[in-house]
Design a protein around this motif. Structure first.
Motif, PDB file in Angstrom:
ATOM      1  N   TYR A 253      -3.418  -0.134  -4.371  1.00 15.89           N
ATOM      2  CA  TYR A 253      -1.983   0.104  -4.281  1.00 15.89           C
ATOM      3  C   TYR A 253      -1.568   1.074  -5.380  1.00 15.89           C
ATOM      4  O   TYR A 253      -1.845   0.865  -6.553  1.00 15.89           O
TER       5      TYR A 253
ATOM      6  N   ARG B  72       9.208  -0.933  -0.850  1.00 11.44           N
ATOM      7  CA  ARG B  72       7.955  -0.189  -0.961  1.00 11.44           C
ATOM      8  C   ARG B  72       7.931   1.009  -0.014  1.00 11.44           C
ATOM      9  O   ARG B  72       7.298   2.016  -0.311  1.00 11.44           O
TER      10      ARG B  72
ATOM     11  N   ASP C 122       9.565  -5.304   1.305  1.00 12.00           N
ATOM     12  CA  ASP C 122       8.540  -4.283   1.490  1.00 12.00           C
ATOM     13  C   ASP C 122       9.052  -3.065   2.239  1.00 12.00           C
ATOM     14  O   ASP C 122       8.738  -1.930   1.872  1.00 12.00           O
TER      15      ASP C 122
ATOM     16  N   PHE D 242       9.660  -5.757  -5.807  1.00  8.86           N
ATOM     17  CA  PHE D 242      10.568  -5.081  -4.889  1.00  8.86           C
ATOM     18  C   PHE D 242      11.459  -6.124  -4.222  1.00  8.86           C
ATOM     19  O   PHE D 242      11.076  -7.295  -4.067  1.00  8.86           O
TER      20      PHE D 242
ATOM     21  N   ILE E 142       2.321   2.562   2.168  1.00 11.01           N
ATOM     22  CA  ILE E 142       2.603   1.574   1.128  1.00 11.01           C
ATOM     23  C   ILE E 142       1.583   1.649   0.003  1.00 11.01           C
ATOM     24  O   ILE E 142       1.927   1.646  -1.179  1.00 11.01           O
TER      25      ILE E 142
ATOM     26  N   PRO F 153       1.803   2.199  -6.020  1.00  5.96           N
ATOM     27  CA  PRO F 153       3.078   2.121  -6.743  1.00  5.96           C
ATOM     28  C   PRO F 153       2.812   1.646  -8.171  1.00  5.96           C
ATOM     29  O   PRO F 153       2.309   0.545  -8.395  1.00  5.96           O
TER      30      PRO F 153
END
Length: 775
Positions: A302, A118, A46, A43, A294, A304
């Motif tokens: 996490y 994020r 953040d 990214f 996030i 993502p």
């Protein structure tokens, strides 16, 4: 296969306008995986903190405590208390979310629609609402719903894509209300809120947070015009909503994750202001809300997910050069600090030799990573190439059966200045993406790496000459071609393409370039593979010069002008002209057949040189497709002169003398002397008549005299004469012989000039001897 030039598009092509409506789902063209993106990678930053018009931006201390990078926007486009609008500020805010020509997707999205941050955080200021002014949230939404940018998309649409494609969202107070599905809301989830009374109450956390944080009560959490989520008519919260905390009467903190899209981002919302409280438990709660948005979960994982652009086919180049909005996200350019991931499926374990070539757009830095079994990042790669530059070649000899992942990272980014509301500077082209191509080849045999090397060109090179160029090529397929460019030595910027069909045959390849580019300076020759322009090599720097010319300035002898020049091109015809400054004086010759090598011509002046004036000679080709002209260095004529005297006799000793023959006592005799100036400069002379014996002269034993229209008489036998350039003057030398004198003693005629550039005859020690009938 056609090579690409990789130039960023200016403006917006029609196909982008047509396909921009597909941007909402364009990232779905990628292959979704269950692999998570590692913390701190993939990214631009953040968190984007949106302190929009009339909205109080959230404090940054929580992000700093969590070690999160952030960017903060805060505008005064709308003063809620006065109702005044600052149009410039308003437009600047609008462009950050809707987009602009230099950033078509706005700050939240990469060119392919993937989240650039994020998480998005929107603070709250709706408590500033009065009976006559709207809330900060409604002003904010009014701007986000405008459609302004070239892709005809609103900021609200971009925020929805951000969440849909995996971006987290945290909203406090108005930020929570804006997320809902009311008429003017962002429609990030199906929930809506009702107003809360202004109060400061204890929030009781549910087990989901209590189990993680270790406490249940968070005291004194303020509400100022915020809202709470309410149930539907069936007494149910929308599917995907989880209540994380409530007061005695109302929900205070809740989250939502799209049950139909496991790869979407997580919303964490609160109608109250734990982020504004410095109470210890409120601080912990705020950071937990950010972490949940996030991570997407509270267990530390996490969510993502990595998106795969596609499989790389053996030996086939994949081009990533489409503009944002293109219908297939798997070929769109890469953004700043973004990763693009590809997969290699190795089905034959005997093909263990792998070569990957990455060719990025010139002027940008790319990183290349390789990992078996999972997507590659800087933190986990088996092989990483991170040196500066746009071209990378990765080779391994231990490729094994299974899935391998290749990742490309654009390491070039913009610079954000917090003092100017995070305005960007630097290489802004990365916002709309940077092009590249990638080729993976794996085989049973060790690769023969293609290479271009040993590029050479003559130094110095001269305009108009045939310049030999050579280079060595290895391991290219038959029929491959190279582009040969002339580039600036200082920055390697292309000046012109010499040919796009240069040879790439094994060994030395050559061509001869007729150097028609006439801007002198330092250059290099660049040879690059047409199919992979990043495969290239450069010659050493060389100087491109105009053909050399030497001027020999004119001197007194006939006022000759000598021109010498060196020509290194083909034989050709030239004309030569004489200039005074930029004014043409005369054509020296209309046509002269110059040859390769040294040429020289001499011209006798048919014009008058001017003293203290600069001249130059122009040489111009007359029979070339592109005629060349060059000037000599400027020069000043010497303009010296030589004076000659016609009518002098020379005795056996080489001394000049004048014999006045046939003079008799009581008579006057004479002889004519002609003074001539053989030069380009006026000659001022002083002539002096004197006697061998001054006593005899005083006795008046004879008198010498000079007479002419070009001299003036002075006392004591002194005369002055002026001769113009090329001029001549006849002077009669006379002698009067008195009666009663049996013979005449001699006298002298002396010549001198105050100008050292005037060359005079050498008459002897004292002058020209004068003698009346003395033989």
């Amino acid at each position: 296969m056609q090579a690409r030039s990789y130039k960023n598009a200016v403006g917006l092509p029609l196909k982008i306008l047509v396909s921009s409506m597909l941007l909402v789902g364009q990232a779905s063209a990628d292959q979704l995986t269950d692999f998570s993106i590692p913390v701190g990678e993939g990214f631009y930053k953040d968190v984007l903190i949106d302190g929009g018009p009339g909205i109080t931006a959230s404090p940054t201390r929580h992000f700093e405590s969590l070690g999160l990078s952030y960017e903060r926007l805060s505008y005064n486009a709308y003063d809620i208390l006065t109702g005044e609008v600052d149009e410039e500020d308003r437009q600047a805010f609008l462009e950050k979310f809707t987009g602009s020509d230099i950033d078509l997707n706005g700050r939240l999205l990469y060119p392919d629609g993937a989240p650039r941050y994020r998480m998005l955080n929107i603070g709250a200021a709706s408590f500033l609402r009065t009976s006559t002014t709207p809330s900060g949230g409604s002003v904010h939404m009014g701007i986000l719903n405008e459609i302004w940018n070239p892709a005809q998309r609103s900021g609200a649409q971009n925020i929805r894509d951000f969440v849909k494609n995996g971006g987290g969202y945290v909203g406090f107070c108005a930020g929570a209300s804006m997320a809902g599905s009311s008429v003017h809301g962002l429609h990030l989830y199906p929930g809506q809120t009702l107003p809360l009374p202004d109060s400061s109450e204890t929030v009781y956390l549910t087990s989901s947070l209590t189990d993680v944080l270790g406490f249940r009560e968070v005291p004194y959490v303020m509400s100022k015009g915020g809202g709470y989520i309410y149930k539907s008519q069936s007494n149910q919260y929308p599917e995907g909503v989880e209540i994380l905390g409530r007061t005695d009467r109302y929900p205070a903190v809740w989250s939502w994750h799209d049950p139909g899209n496991p790869h979407s981002g997580t919303l964490v919302l609160s109608g109250r202001h734990p982020e504004l409280s410095h109470e210890e438990k409120a601080e912990v709660l705020t950071k937990a809300m950010y972490a949940l948005a996030i991570k997407g979960s509270l267990d530390g994982s996490y969510t993502p997910q990595v998106r795969i652009k596609g499989d790389l086919e053996n030996g086939r180049t994949r081009y990533m050069d489409e503009n944002t909005g293109y219908y297939d996200a798997s070929h769109i350019k890469i953004g700043d600090k973004q990763y693009h991931h590809f997969k290699i499926n190795v089905e034959d374990p005997r093909k263990k030799y792998l070569t990957i070539e990455l060719n990025g757009e010139y002027g940008y830095d790319f990183n290349l990573y390789l990992k078996k079994g999972e997507p590659a990042f800087a933190s986990n790669a088996d092989v990483a190439l991170t040196d500066v530059g746009n071209y990378k070649t990765l080779q391994i000899d231990n490729l094994t059966y299974g899935e391998w992942y290749v990742s490309v990272e654009n390491a070039t980014s913009v610079t954000a200045d917090r003092s100017t509301n995070s305005e960007y500077s630097g290489q802004l082209d990365v916002l709309n993406g940077v092009a590249y191509d990638i080729t993976a080849t794996w085989d049973r045999e060790p690769p023969c790496p293609t290479s271009i090397s040993d590029v050479s060109a003559a130094n110095p090179a001269f305009v108009g000459q045939k310049l030999p160029i050579s280079w060595r090529a290895e391991c290219f397929d038959a029929g491959s071609y190279a582009t040969v460019d002339l580039v600036k030595a200082s920055n390697e910027a292309k000046i012109k393409t010499i040919t796009s069909s240069g040879g790439l045959n094994n060994g030395v390849n050559t061509l001869v370039w007729n150097a028609t580019y006439n801007q002198v300076g330092e250059y290099k020759i660049r040879v690059s593979d047409n199919l992979n322009p990043g495969k290239k090599s450069l010659s050493p720097a060389f100087e491109l010069k105009k053909p050399e010319m030497l001027i020999v300035p004119p001197v007194s002898f006939g006022e000759k002008l000598s021109v010498i020049w060196r020509w290194t091109g083909e034989s050709s015809h030239v004309s030569l002209d004489l200039y005074q400054g930029n004014t043409l004086v005369t054509n020296l010759t209309p046509s002269y057949a110059q040859k390769s090598g040294t040429n020289s011509l001499e011209f006798a002046a048919t014009w008058t040189w001017k003293p203290d004036v600069t001249y130059k000679v122009r040489i111009r080709t007359r029979d070339r497709a592109s005629n060349l002209a060059l000037f000599s260095p400027e020069f000043k004529p010497t303009l010296s002169s030589k004076v000659t005297v016609d009518g002098l006799d020379v005795n056996s000793a080489g001394v000049g003398e004048v014999m006045l023959d046939g003079c008799n006592p009581g008579m006057k005799c004479s002889r004519t002397l002609t003074f001539a100036n053989q030069g380009g400069k006026s000659a001022n002379l002083a002539l002096q008549l004197s006697y061998v014996d001054e006593i005899i002269a005083k006795r008046s034993w004879g008198t010498y005299g000079l007479s002419s229209t070009c001299i003036s008489n002075a006392s004591n036998g002194q005369y002055a004469m002026q001769l113009p350039p090329g001029g001549a003057c006849d002077v009669d030398l006379t002698y009067s012989w008195p009666t009663g004198i049996s013979n005449a003693r001699g006298g002298y005629l002396s010549m001198s000039s105050s100008d050292s550039d005037i060359e005079l005859p050498s008459p002897g020690q004292k002058g020209v001897l004068l003698c009346a009938d003395c033989r």
